[in-house]
Design an enzyme around this catalytic site. Structure first.
Site, PDB file in Angstrom:
ATOM      1  N   HIS A 166      -0.820  -1.358 -18.423  1.00 36.51           N
ATOM      2  CA  HIS A 166      -0.311  -2.136 -17.273  1.00 36.51           C
ATOM      3  C   HIS A 166       0.118  -3.537 -17.735  1.00 36.51           C
ATOM      4  CE1 HIS A 166      -0.368  -4.184 -13.389  1.00 36.51           C
ATOM      5  NE2 HIS A 166      -0.717  -3.085 -12.765  1.00 36.51           N
ATOM      6  N   GLU A 268       5.274  -1.113 -17.020  1.00 33.21           N
ATOM      7  CA  GLU A 268       4.069  -0.396 -17.461  1.00 33.21           C
ATOM      8  C   GLU A 268       4.428   0.993 -17.978  1.00 33.21           C
ATOM      9  OE1 GLU A 268       1.503  -0.468 -14.000  1.00 33.21           O
ATOM     10  OE2 GLU A 268       2.457  -2.352 -13.402  1.00 33.21           O
TER      11      GLU A 268
HETATM   12  O1  TA6 Z   1       1.087  -1.429 -11.165  1.00 31.79           O
HETATM   13  C1  TA6 Z   1       1.336  -1.953  -9.886  1.00 31.79           C
HETATM   14  C2  TA6 Z   1       0.067  -1.888  -9.047  1.00 31.79           C
HETATM   15  O2  TA6 Z   1      -0.346  -0.558  -8.847  1.00 31.79           O
HETATM   16  C3  TA6 Z   1       0.326  -2.629  -7.732  1.00 31.79           C
HETATM   17  O3  TA6 Z   1       0.281  -1.743  -6.629  1.00 31.79           O
HETATM   18  C4  TA6 Z   1      -0.785  -3.681  -7.688  1.00 31.79           C
HETATM   19  O4  TA6 Z   1      -1.917  -3.181  -7.023  1.00 31.79           O
HETATM   20  C5  TA6 Z   1      -1.018  -3.893  -9.192  1.00 31.79           C
HETATM   21  O5  TA6 Z   1      -0.994  -2.580  -9.727  1.00 31.79           O
HETATM   22  C6  TA6 Z   1      -2.240  -4.686  -9.555  1.00 31.79           C
HETATM   23  O6  TA6 Z   1      -3.413  -3.967  -9.250  1.00 31.79           O
HETATM   24  P1  TA6 Z   1      -4.835  -4.725  -9.497  1.00 31.79           P
HETATM   25  O7  TA6 Z   1      -5.877  -3.729  -9.134  1.00 31.79           O
HETATM   26  O8  TA6 Z   1      -4.883  -5.088 -10.970  1.00 31.79           O
HETATM   27  O9  TA6 Z   1      -4.790  -5.951  -8.625  1.00 31.79           O
END
Ligand code: TA6
Length: 307
Positions: A166, A268
């Protein structure tokens, strides 16, 4: 602990361990072409700085550094699920809030440096996900930042696992960013009832974006204004997530500065949605992401221009 890590895995003037933020242990890798930092908490890469090109990763200066919270920014590892399949389960799995152990460090002739960390199932993980596994994260630091997440199924039953590297990329100004390499692909729009929509051309970001691109085995390029581009190569992944929280969501996250959306974009490398992978007993699935900062125009690398 730090002394033991340095004794067992330190490499003189190249790889050292120290206490980072929140007194969490981290590794510092000083390669010829770049430096990087990886916390053992979540096997979380928090910095990659190619000499002459600046910091490639975005980190929140309001991030938690606690064993029960994910670090905000850098490269959180989402595993063994992406998102939150059940309300009682932690968002994005448990890998990013687990303590990983260092299993190997080494130098390469090219001359990159490598560190490998491992997470295996425990009573705590089996409470959340009743499967045995051995997860290995290899981070290779040179001109590129290469990350390989491998899952070995050590059980008797097939495993269905999602994954995401991510990655939060630092950009000069979100208004000048263009994401290329997704043209003509379909994406799930998480902000519009999971509608599947077509991507036409390059992606610019002028609002909240939260998309899972499907059938995307290809490289993606982040054009970061006039200065630089970030080339992202990958393997073992057919889905790509692009996320920017924009104004309201940035303000709603306690560990995210209100204006943070202006200097970051997440691209990602994932096994998400229908790209979930079934790993047979004794088998390994590896997802790899390799990123490189390059000049915005001109040859990929001055050295290559001469060759
Ligand atoms: O990758 C995008 C995502 O799934 C968004 O929906 C947002 O929730 C982001 O990840 C960050 O998630 P987190 O749990 O690290 O705040």
């Amino acid at each position: 602990m730090i002394d033991d890590l340095n004794l067992q895995f330190g490499i003189d003037k190249k790889i050292a361990f120290t206490l980072g933020n929140g007194d969490l242990p981290k590794a510092i890798l000083l390669a010829e072409d770049a430096t990087a930092e990886i916390y053992l908490h979540g096997a979380h890469v928090t910095s990659f700085h190619r000499h002459g090109w600046g910091e490639m990763l975005w980190m929140s200066d309001e991030s938690n550094f606690r064993t029960d919270r994910p670090i905000r920014g850098g490269v959180p590892i989402c595993w063994p699920w992406f998102g939150q399949p059940q309300p009682e389960l932690p968002q994005h799995g448990f890998a990013r809030t687990s303590q990983w152990e260092v299993i190997e460090t080494k130098t390469h002739a090219d001359p990159s440096l490598e560190i490998a960390l491992r997470l295996t199932d425990s009573e705590a993980t089996r409470q959340l996900w009743p499967h045995p596994f051995e997860l290995t994260m290899r981070v290779i630091v040179g001109r590129d930042l290469t990350m390989q997440l491998s899952c070995l199924n050590t059980g008797e039953e097939p495993l269905d696992a999602e994954a995401a590297l991510h990655t939060y990329f630092h950009v000069q100004d979100i208004d000048a960013v263009r994401v290329a390499g997704l043209d003509g692909r379909r994406y799930i729009d998480k902000l519009d009832a999971l509608q599947v929509k077509p991507q036409a051309g390059e992606l610019s970001i002028d609002r909240e974006v939260d998309r899972i691109y499907l059938e995307t085995p290809d490289a993606v390029t982040i054009h970061d204004g006039a200065e630089r581009r970030i080339e992202i190569q990958k393997s073992g992944s057919l889905s790509t997530v692009v996320w920017n929280p924009w104004i309201d969501k940035s303000a709603a996250m306690a560990d995210f500065p209100n204006d943070g959306y202006r200097t970051m974009v997440c691209v990602e490398t994932t096994n998400a949605a229908d790209d979930v992978r079934t790993i047979q007993p004794g088998e390994v699935h590896t997802i790899t992401q390799s990123c490189r900062c390059e000049p915005a125009t001109g040859p990929a690398d001055p050295a290559e221009a001469i060759l």
